[in-house]
Write a protein that holds these residues in place. Structure first.
Motif, short mmCIF file in Angstrom:
data_model
loop_
_atom_site.label_atom_id
_atom_site.label_comp_id
_atom_site.label_asym_id
_atom_site.label_seq_id
_atom_site.Cartn_x
_atom_site.Cartn_y
_atom_site.Cartn_z
N THR A 83 -28.19 42.19 41.28
CA THR A 83 -28.24 43.29 42.23
C THR A 83 -28.47 44.56 41.44
OG1 THR A 83 -27.13 44.27 44.16
CG2 THR A 83 -25.76 43.81 42.23
N ALA A 84 -28.42 45.71 42.12
CA ALA A 84 -28.58 47.01 41.46
C ALA A 84 -27.21 47.50 40.98
CB ALA A 84 -29.19 48.02 42.42
N ALA A 85 -27.17 48.09 39.79
CA ALA A 85 -25.90 48.56 39.22
C ALA A 85 -25.26 49.64 40.09
CB ALA A 85 -26.13 49.08 37.81
N SER B 139 -25.58 47.67 32.42
CA SER B 139 -26.05 48.29 31.18
C SER B 139 -25.18 49.48 30.81
CB SER B 139 -27.50 48.76 31.35
OG SER B 139 -27.90 49.53 30.23
N GLU B 140 -24.81 49.55 29.55
CA GLU B 140 -24.05 50.71 29.07
C GLU B 140 -24.90 51.98 29.11
OE1 GLU B 140 -22.55 49.86 25.21
OE2 GLU B 140 -21.17 48.27 25.89
N SER B 141 -26.21 51.80 29.21
CA SER B 141 -27.12 52.96 29.23
C SER B 141 -27.30 53.54 30.63
CB SER B 141 -28.49 52.56 28.67
OG SER B 141 -28.37 52.09 27.34
N PHE B 142 -26.85 52.83 31.67
CA PHE B 142 -27.01 53.34 33.03
C PHE B 142 -25.96 54.41 33.30
CE2 PHE B 142 -26.06 53.11 37.64
CZ PHE B 142 -27.30 53.54 38.10
N ALA C 291 -34.58 52.39 35.17
CA ALA C 291 -34.91 51.20 34.40
C ALA C 291 -33.67 50.47 33.90
CB ALA C 291 -35.81 51.57 33.23
N MET C 292 -32.50 51.10 33.99
CA MET C 292 -31.25 50.47 33.57
C MET C 292 -30.38 50.07 34.76
SD MET C 292 -31.28 50.35 30.27
CE MET C 292 -33.03 49.98 30.49
N ASP C 293 -30.92 50.18 35.96
CA ASP C 293 -30.12 49.99 37.17
C ASP C 293 -30.04 48.50 37.55
OD1 ASP C 293 -28.69 50.42 39.45
OD2 ASP C 293 -30.21 51.64 40.47
N THR D 108 -31.43 46.39 26.92
CA THR D 108 -31.49 45.26 27.86
C THR D 108 -31.19 43.92 27.19
OG1 THR D 108 -33.89 45.07 27.53
CG2 THR D 108 -33.13 46.41 29.39
N ARG D 109 -30.78 43.94 25.93
CA ARG D 109 -30.54 42.67 25.23
C ARG D 109 -29.38 41.88 25.83
NH1 ARG D 109 -31.56 45.02 19.16
NH2 ARG D 109 -33.84 44.99 19.27
#
Length: 347
Positions: free
Chosen positions: A70-72, A112-115, A127-129, A255-256
């Motif tokens: 799903t979306a973050a 993602s920790e980047s979101f 792109a991180m969602d 995204t790893r």
């Protein structure tokens, strides 16, 4: 195949709006034209409603026995400014008109920790969602699940010549108790360094986290997660996080984690192995497509005899085997016929 020009791309990115914070941009007439589908029939059964702490819902889709995407931003509580606990989330697969028979609590999830959920929308944030959820129950055994697919150049060419089809289905907020779908979505372009896909199917609140699906060579697969919506030149545009970004060989550092978790999910998905969804034909979708193509009148009730005759007429005109049977193969033939219909070409 279309590519967004740089000025148009900047406009698209400037207008991206998350469902969690903004109103729908799709025209109501377009949303009403979405076809109601039978959530308990494959290929729709892997899609379900993710209920979030009694404060609304998003859509999610199964990619394994216990795993879904799903979306973050669906998991973030903007009122209290925190990520929701897994215990506040509940997934109802194949949800249809108060039928909660296939449901599971969420055991855990990864984002993602980047979101940055509190940040304004940017191509990098969109792109991180993504979110990968793990259920306590193996609902996928009864619903089936989607395999993951890259929207590569070969597939784009098949979409362009009408030999493959894009489609989207989810639980939009105004019709939150039924699953609705749009067929023959059209690829518009890429954004966020190709991490995003833009298409023209109408979307609304509640569709966040829904899959962008592709029907190709008799197989239906997921190519993206719906995360954002926008307008470009007054036309509604839907923004999807492309699953290409999660391929292990191409994954960026951000995204790893997802690429590792999804490494076994590329290729064919799985049809339902048991339960109500097993062998259940997608009759509502077939009827909706037969109507859209002019083979059935608009009616709330379609008899099996009417459907069989309409199918035979369609098969005869397409020079197919004239057996009048509803099947997944027929669904694909109808989807491809709609791709090539004059009404689509004349838009």
């Amino acid at each position: 195949m279309a590519t967004i020009s740089r000025p148009a791309l900047h406009l698209l990115l400037a207008l991206l709006t998350l469902f969690a914070a903004h109103a729908s941009v799709a025209d109501q007439s377009e949303l009403e034209a979405r076809i109601e589908v039978d959530a308990h029939s494959y290929p729709w059964s892997p899609i379900g409603r993710l209920n979030a702490g009694g404060r609304g819902h998003c859509t999610g889709f199964m990619i394994g026995e216990r795993k879904l995407l799903t979306a973050a931003h669906c998991l973030y509580d903007s009122v209290s400014g925190r990520w929701r606990n897994a215990g506040e989330l509940h997934f109802v697969a194949a949800y249809q008109r108060e039928d909660y028979s296939l449901n599971s609590p969420v055991k855990s999830y990864q984002v993602s920790e980047s979101f940055k959920p509190q940040h304004s929308v940017s191509p990098e944030n969109a792109a991180m969602d993504w979110a990968i959820l793990h259920l306590t129950k193996p609902l996928g055994l009864q619903t089936g699940w989607y395999g993951l697919q890259s929207l590569d150049q070969e597939l784009l060419e098949r979409l362009s010549d009408g030999s493959a089809a894009l489609l989207q289905a989810g639980y939009q907020r105004r019709r939150s108790h039924v699953m609705t779908a749009t067929f023959a979505c059209r690829f518009v372009g890429r954004f966020a360094n190709n991490a995003g896909i833009a298409h023209d199917c109408p979307v609304a609140k509640g569709d966040s986290g829904s899959p962008l699906l592709v029907m190709n060579h008799g197989r239906i697969s997921a190519v993206g997660i719906h995360v954002v919506q926008a307008r470009m030149n007054d036309d509604p545009i839907a923004g999807v996080l492309a699953l290409d970004a999660f391929r292990p060989e191409a994954a960026a550092p951000s995204t790893r984690v997802a690429a590792s978790a999804l490494s076994d999910h590329w290729g064919p998905g799985q049809r339902p192995g048991s339960g109500r969804s097993k062998d259940r034909m997608p009759l509502k979708a077939i009827d909706g497509l037969l109507h859209a193509l002019g083979f059935l009148p608009r009616s709330k009730t379609i008899s099996s005899a009417e459907r069989q005759e309409a199918i035979k007429t369609f098969q005869e005109r397409r020079k197919l085997t004239r057996n009048g049977k509803a099947s997944l193969q027929l669904l694909e033939q109808l989807l491809l016929a709609q791709q090539k219909s004059p009404s689509r070409d004349s838009d």
